[in-house]
Design an enzyme around this catalytic site. Sequence first.
Site, short mmCIF file in Angstrom:
data_model
loop_
_atom_site.label_atom_id
_atom_site.label_comp_id
_atom_site.label_asym_id
_atom_site.label_seq_id
_atom_site.Cartn_x
_atom_site.Cartn_y
_atom_site.Cartn_z
N ASP A 160 0.83 -1.20 0.00
CA ASP A 160 0.00 0.00 0.00
C ASP A 160 0.87 1.25 0.00
OD1 ASP A 160 -1.83 1.98 0.51
OD2 ASP A 160 -2.65 1.08 2.32
N GLY B 189 -6.33 4.33 -6.20
CA GLY B 189 -6.90 4.79 -7.47
C GLY B 189 -6.25 6.04 -8.03
N TRP B 190 -5.03 6.32 -7.62
CA TRP B 190 -4.33 7.50 -8.16
C TRP B 190 -3.35 7.05 -9.25
CZ3 TRP B 190 -2.96 8.45 -2.40
CH2 TRP B 190 -4.08 8.97 -1.72
N ASP C 269 -10.74 4.92 0.21
CA ASP C 269 -11.45 3.93 1.03
C ASP C 269 -12.97 4.04 0.88
OD1 ASP C 269 -8.87 3.64 1.82
OD2 ASP C 269 -9.27 3.79 3.96
C1 GLA Z 1 -5.12 2.66 3.69
C2 GLA Z 1 -5.89 1.65 2.86
C3 GLA Z 1 -6.78 0.80 3.78
C4 GLA Z 1 -5.94 0.13 4.85
C5 GLA Z 1 -5.11 1.17 5.61
C6 GLA Z 1 -4.13 0.52 6.57
O1 GLA Z 1 -5.99 3.60 4.24
O2 GLA Z 1 -6.67 2.30 1.89
O3 GLA Z 1 -7.47 -0.17 3.02
O4 GLA Z 1 -5.10 -0.83 4.27
O5 GLA Z 1 -4.38 1.99 4.70
O6 GLA Z 1 -3.37 1.45 7.27
#
Ligand code: GLA
Length: 427
Positions: free
Chosen positions: A163, A203-204, A224
């Site tokens: 992520d 989505g960026w 999210d």
């Molecule tokens: C971002 C992601 C979430 C989650 C958190 C964890 O906000 O979009 O889905 O994985 O990080 O910190």
Amino acid sequence: MRLQTVLLAAAFVFLTEADDQHRPPPPTTPALSNGLAKTPPMGFSTWNQFGDQISEQLIIETIDTMASNGLRDAGFVFINLDDGWQRYPGNRSYHPGPIEADPVKFPKGIKYLSDYAHSKGFKFGIYNGPGQQTCAGYIGSEGHVEEDAATWASWGVDHLKYDSCCSEGPTAPQAEVETIFRNMSLALLATKRPIVFHACHCGWADIWKWAAHDGANQWRIGQDIPDDFNYPGYRDGYYFDVLEMLDRGRGLEKYSGPGHWNDYDMLIVGLNGNSTQLEGTGCSNVEYRSHFTMWCMVASPLLIGADVRTLSAYDLQTLTNKEVIAISQDPLGKVATVVHEDLTLQTQVYAKDMSDGSKAVAYLNRGTLTANITVDPFKDLHVWWKQYHVRDLWKHQDMGIFNFSNPYMVEVFAHEVKALRFTPIWS
Ligand code: GLA
């Protein structure tokens, strides 16, 4: 004759050159592929309900519950730890050793949990980010990409959510974001362990355009999801509710397919406004069912975000509807598109080609009033079927035989979806 040939050749050269100008430059790197996720991944993820308040006991109980309540057998096989399993908060540079699990939350370590998951017929997933810190402030993988990939492989990990949204940000240039995902993709391939790769970047950077080329099996198309079907009003521009997320996916359908999927974010079914992480006050039973149906229609990965130990009988029925899951898991891997909409009534019809020649069709009522919905098989579905058979996948009932002068019409409640299968009758 000769003049015609010359003109034709000139036109061909002109058109080819004009066309070339609009084509994106070919990638300079070879395409990467792990050959996994031929259908959208299904399972459970800790984040939406629990945030970083996770533990060995929670995961064991989740596995045991899903093995016995029908979720595993319906296809939900990934048990994914999201952020907060790591031992250390803060920058990775302060913790240069191999990445470790929090010994209080996970006293027996991650390998123990993945072995347990495998022994019960599940697969096991983990989370981290490419920067110094993850989104929840735990150490990231910066400077340790190959080492961390090897550690996760040695623990028996089958899925990685990597992520970058907090380390790279919404304005980070594509080349920079692409490089960090490609590097992790290469590191995972080097482990030789089959590990499904989620390149998560909110989505960026038009991630759908290039992530599959760099070996990703799924990528988020938006920020999210909140625990709302349709939040009435302006929130803060960060969350995409269920309807907004569906709209966000329009035009992106072509980027999804076997092995590489647009991810509309984790499921909110069963959260009932109790998430420790997401905004939102919860949805009705009908709205959760509509959300689940639509995630199957658009072939999103399906990761349950609620506490599976306390799901209501209704939500469990929603999540284990095999006829609806069959839409998600169809081997053709098509994404449903909007084939008809009525802006006044706020109704839409989505349709998706299935591998057996039938169509999965969803009548979606986005409005607040009950509406009659129908679809014209010739004009909207572009099929030349004389007659077709309709099955309602929530009622589990055959609804009869219909044709172009008598198309299937049905009353759909506010925020309801009718999940249908149209099968041609050729004789
Ligand atoms: C971002 C992601 C979430 C989650 C958190 C964890 O906000 O979009 O889905 O994985 O990080 O910190």
